[in-house]
Design a protein around this motif. Sequence first.
Motif, PDB file in Angstrom:
ATOM      1  N   TYR B 164       0.834  -1.057   0.074  1.00 45.40           N
ATOM      2  CA  TYR B 164      -0.190  -0.005  -0.220  1.00 45.40           C
ATOM      3  C   TYR B 164       0.983   1.249  -0.074  1.00 45.40           C
ATOM      4  O   TYR B 164       1.637   1.381   1.049  1.00 45.40           O
ATOM      5  CB  TYR B 164      -1.090  -0.091   1.210  1.00 45.40           C
ATOM      6  CG  TYR B 164      -2.108  -1.107   1.045  1.00 45.40           C
ATOM      7  CD1 TYR B 164      -3.243  -0.628   0.448  1.00 45.40           C
ATOM      8  CD2 TYR B 164      -2.106  -2.310   1.133  1.00 45.40           C
ATOM      9  CE1 TYR B 164      -4.365  -1.663  -0.112  1.00 45.40           C
ATOM     10  CE2 TYR B 164      -2.751  -3.333   0.689  1.00 45.40           C
ATOM     11  CZ  TYR B 164      -4.013  -2.981   0.163  1.00 45.40           C
ATOM     12  OH  TYR B 164      -4.986  -3.768  -0.159  1.00 45.40           O
ATOM     13  N   SER B 166       0.414   4.548   0.186  1.00 42.53           N
ATOM     14  CA  SER B 166       0.187   5.308   1.225  1.00 42.53           C
ATOM     15  C   SER B 166       0.662   5.061   2.439  1.00 42.53           C
ATOM     16  O   SER B 166       1.007   6.020   3.438  1.00 42.53           O
ATOM     17  CB  SER B 166      -1.217   5.908   1.232  1.00 42.53           C
ATOM     18  OG  SER B 166      -2.232   4.719   1.749  1.00 42.53           O
ATOM     19  N   GLN B 167       0.652   3.769   2.597  1.00 41.31           N
ATOM     20  CA  GLN B 167       1.200   3.390   4.120  1.00 41.31           C
ATOM     21  C   GLN B 167       3.109   3.001   4.046  1.00 41.31           C
ATOM     22  O   GLN B 167       3.512   2.780   4.983  1.00 41.31           O
ATOM     23  CB  GLN B 167       0.587   2.116   4.467  1.00 41.31           C
ATOM     24  CG  GLN B 167      -0.859   2.057   4.478  1.00 41.31           C
ATOM     25  CD  GLN B 167      -1.285   2.823   5.560  1.00 41.31           C
ATOM     26  OE1 GLN B 167      -0.952   2.359   6.718  1.00 41.31           O
ATOM     27  NE2 GLN B 167      -2.425   3.695   5.354  1.00 41.31           N
ATOM     28  N   SER B 183      -9.046   6.459   2.008  1.00 38.19           N
ATOM     29  CA  SER B 183      -7.737   6.875   1.172  1.00 38.19           C
ATOM     30  C   SER B 183      -6.549   6.069   1.526  1.00 38.19           C
ATOM     31  O   SER B 183      -5.492   5.881   0.931  1.00 38.19           O
ATOM     32  CB  SER B 183      -7.457   8.329   1.507  1.00 38.19           C
ATOM     33  OG  SER B 183      -7.228   8.354   2.954  1.00 38.19           O
ATOM     34  N   ASP B 184      -6.496   5.387   2.912  1.00 35.45           N
ATOM     35  CA  ASP B 184      -5.326   4.549   3.207  1.00 35.45           C
ATOM     36  C   ASP B 184      -5.347   3.289   2.472  1.00 35.45           C
ATOM     37  O   ASP B 184      -4.310   2.714   2.577  1.00 35.45           O
ATOM     38  CB  ASP B 184      -5.554   4.294   4.887  1.00 35.45           C
ATOM     39  CG  ASP B 184      -5.458   5.493   5.693  1.00 35.45           C
ATOM     40  OD1 ASP B 184      -4.651   6.395   5.180  1.00 35.45           O
ATOM     41  OD2 ASP B 184      -5.683   5.515   6.972  1.00 35.45           O
ATOM     42  N   HIS B 230       6.114   4.389  -4.509  1.00 35.90           N
ATOM     43  CA  HIS B 230       6.651   4.853  -3.280  1.00 35.90           C
ATOM     44  C   HIS B 230       7.569   5.790  -3.410  1.00 35.90           C
ATOM     45  O   HIS B 230       7.280   6.854  -2.422  1.00 35.90           O
ATOM     46  CB  HIS B 230       7.456   3.526  -2.695  1.00 35.90           C
ATOM     47  CG  HIS B 230       8.146   3.816  -1.455  1.00 35.90           C
ATOM     48  ND1 HIS B 230       7.440   3.945  -0.293  1.00 35.90           N
ATOM     49  CD2 HIS B 230       9.371   4.055  -1.175  1.00 35.90           C
ATOM     50  CE1 HIS B 230       8.223   4.107   0.788  1.00 35.90           C
ATOM     51  NE2 HIS B 230       9.484   4.198   0.282  1.00 35.90           N
ATOM     52  N   CYS B 233       5.163   8.893  -4.092  1.00 38.74           N
ATOM     53  CA  CYS B 233       4.206   9.048  -2.955  1.00 38.74           C
ATOM     54  C   CYS B 233       5.090   9.701  -1.797  1.00 38.74           C
ATOM     55  O   CYS B 233       4.694  10.818  -1.364  1.00 38.74           O
ATOM     56  CB  CYS B 233       3.563   7.736  -2.408  1.00 38.74           C
ATOM     57  SG  CYS B 233       2.518   8.106  -0.948  1.00 38.74           S
ATOM     58  N   SER B 236       5.650  13.205  -2.837  1.00 36.43           N
ATOM     59  CA  SER B 236       4.467  13.824  -3.577  1.00 36.43           C
ATOM     60  C   SER B 236       4.742  14.683  -4.857  1.00 36.43           C
ATOM     61  O   SER B 236       4.028  15.856  -4.944  1.00 36.43           O
ATOM     62  CB  SER B 236       3.790  14.796  -2.554  1.00 36.43           C
ATOM     63  OG  SER B 236       4.585  14.904  -1.198  1.00 36.43           O
TER      64      SER B 236
END
Lengths: 197, 256
Positions: B164, B166-167, B183-184, B230, B233, B236
């Motif tokens: 994931y 975002s994680q 969103s997570d 990754h 993200c 950003s």
Amino acid sequence: MSQGIVENLIQQLMKLPGIGRKTAQRLAFFILAMPDEDAKSLSEAISNIKQKARFCSQCFNITESEICSICSDESRDRKKICVVEEPGNIFVIEKSGSFKGLYHVLLGALAPIDGITPDKLKIAELLERVKTNGTEEVIIATNPNTKGEMTAQYLKEVLTPFNVNVTRIAYGLPMGSDIEFADEVTLRKAMEGRRQL
Amino acid sequence: MLHRTEGIVLKNTPYGEADLLVTFLTKDFGLINTFAKSPRKVKSRFGSSLEPLTYSRISFWAKEHTSLPRLTQSDIIKPFQELRENFSCFLRLSEIAELTCNFLPEGEANIGVFFLLKKIMEMMQSSCSALNALVYKIKFLELTGYAPRLKGCARCGRSGQGFYVSQGSVICGACLDKLDEVSDKKGVVTLSAGSIRLYETLKAWDVSKTARIKVSENMFSELSGMLDAHIECTLSRPIRTKTFRKETVPFPCSRV
Ligand SMILES: [Zn+2]
Ligand SMILES: [Zn+2]
């Protein structure tokens, strides 16, 4: 006389490259002593260049008309196009008197890390010119640095389908210099690019 | 104060009439931005030494609490010219340089990253493979503390194959149900068990040995897809060099 207006001119002149406070002061007092007419023409020349200057619709040189004086000069060799990064480069090549063909300004060079992709340069416009004008030779005169080299390699690739002779200006040592002070990359390029005497 | 160190040029940006802002990865000061006077002039004493990827012995003046250090000297140790001359190879290294510039803090020495970059450049000089670039990404993220977590779920440690973004981690099915925010749960990259094993191997092995590993195209694209997602993200924003590659890819020289 107010200190403010002279100081203002000094500050403005200091924005120019290579002009420090001392030179700016000298120039400011020189302008102050100039005949009215001369000072006026100078300030008009400066404001004209910003108001009237635009890019030639064919080669992207700086011009004040739709098409620049080089593109509209019928005596120039229209089969050859010299590709440069900036309009200022045309100026120096013209001064050297070494080229009598047409130009094409890319308005930059490719730079992956800065996000300068091919669509940000006037590359599509160059291909269109080559396609429609029966160009025989494209001389790539981008800067001999990494960005310029990358751009040259890319142009070579995209020009291949057009059956045009693509050349690159030579690499070498600057005239008047000493081999002793050349760095190894420049020297290697000069050695690779040697020619028969 | 005058400082001396070794550095690798990551990028340079024209400044003013003939000056350059040069970003180095240095051995003793980490990432530094310097100002170089007039290297773009034909007879500059800097010659070609400020071109990207050049490895040099440099000197620079830095005053405390003032702006840019001023580069006073740069003597080439190894030019790495071959890496710049090949379009696709230079693109791979540009991506590496972009990553390094964006993740490293300025002025903090990270000798591990310095030697990693030097080693990878040496390896790429003999074989400019995509695997070498992938190895750099994995090792670099590890050395800077941004490594994605693939070895088990971040919450419970059980194994899972859904990474994931975002994680920044693999999350197992049971823990996924417990995540509240929709969103997570977005941005999942599914990884095969083989890819996860490969990742752990590349992370653990000595850089110079990684070239021996045979990597299937499938695993390669799974891992690089996961890493890029990754990285983007974490930053950003998109990786510019990747965007560049996509735009130039129809041409044979950038495929390789
Ligand atoms: Zn024109
Ligand atoms: Zn779990």
